[in-house]
Design a protein around this motif. Structure first.
Motif: not given
Length: 285
Positions: A92-108
């Motif tokens: 969900g949003s936590t995995a997606a890095g919300f609210p900071y975006g992809l760079g702060a996401s698990i994937a990034g």
């Protein structure tokens, strides 16, 4: 005589099936309805794919009812390199890095770390996580992720299980039944089914517009049962939903021979009481 009887029975059985097949192909040929893939070509570089930003629209016959959530563009090669390392992140949003975006996401963050660790290999960590979704969406994405031949899948999910799209406490659910919801996931791309949805939403439009006004936030639109009592029927239905969907999801990846890493989700169980005075558990997105 018996042979003719069976022939007529078979014909009688096939006629309604062929009728609906004809309607389905007619609707598709006329351009009615939609099929929204999880992955699309990058228009600027067709040898790259990216997750469809508006993929959440696949769950809504009426686009006006869909919450305003998207997957931030992140790219990977259409043809996987032989020496490549390819991971997919679901959640969900936590995995997606919300609210900071992809760079702060698990994937990034994982993409950056692995590229430093394996500089001689092509590393691709692809984010498919987005806000307001739960295990139904993870399950729905699985087959399309498997087609991309990942080396592993990482799952960080659970916060949205009650109030996320199609969840037991959501405004967007299918007849309050897990069986009906799983059937919906299988039928949603059929044009006949979409036509039936359009007809239903056309009659229900005034009521739905009132309950999902544009002035409300994403969480307010998605949430139907904002307070869910511990050990209530709805609470237990949410647990069964998550357990059952995750079992189906892991089964898909296991049969495909893809390793899965599942993380427990962060939660405060020590010093933060439920956010209301009643003895209930507030399920937050």
């Amino acid at each position: 005589m018996k042979t003719k009887t069976w022939v007529f029975r078979v014909i009688a059985f096939l006629i309604p099936i062929l009728f609906f097949v004809a309607i389905e192909f007619t609707l598709r040929f006329s351009g009615f309805g939609k099929s929204i893939p999880l992955f699309i070509e990058n228009p600027a570089a067709p040898h790259y794919l990216l997750p469809m930003p508006q993929v959440v629209g696949r769950y809504f016959a009426n686009d006006k009812l869909a919450p305003n959530v998207t997957i931030e563009p992140n790219f990977f090669l259409k043809k996987k390199p032989k020496d490549g390392i390819r991971l997919f992140v679901q959640g969900g949003s936590t995995a997606a890095g919300f609210p900071y975006g992809l760079g702060a996401s698990i994937a990034g963050m994982l993409d950056y770390r692995l590229k430093q660790t394996f500089p001689e290999q092509t590393v691709e960590v692809v984010n498919t996580a987005l806000s307001a979704v739960n295990s139904y969406t993870l399950l729905d994405f699985a087959d399309e992720i498997i087609e991309q031949k990942p080396d592993a899948v990482l799952i960080y999910a659970g916060h949205n299980e009650y109030l996320g799209i199609l969840g037991v406490g959501s405004n967007y659910t299918a007849a309050n039944s897990r069986g009906a919801t799983l059937m919906y996931l299988k039928l949603k791309d059929l044009r006949i089914f979409q036509l039936m949805q359009r007809i239903y939403y056309w009659f229900a439009q005034p009521e739905m517009d009132q309950s999902t006004g544009t002035s409300r936030t994403v969480m307010a639109k998605v949430a139907k049962h904002k307070n869910i009592e511990v050990d209530s029927d709805l609470f237990n239905a949410g647990l069964a939903q998550f357990e059952g969907n995750m079992a189906l999801l892991l089964g898909k990846y296991q049969r495909a021979g893809i390793p899965v890493f599942i993380s427990s989700i962060g939660s405060n169980l020590v010093d933060q009481a439920p956010l209301c005075q009643s003895p209930s558990l507030s399920m937050m997105l």
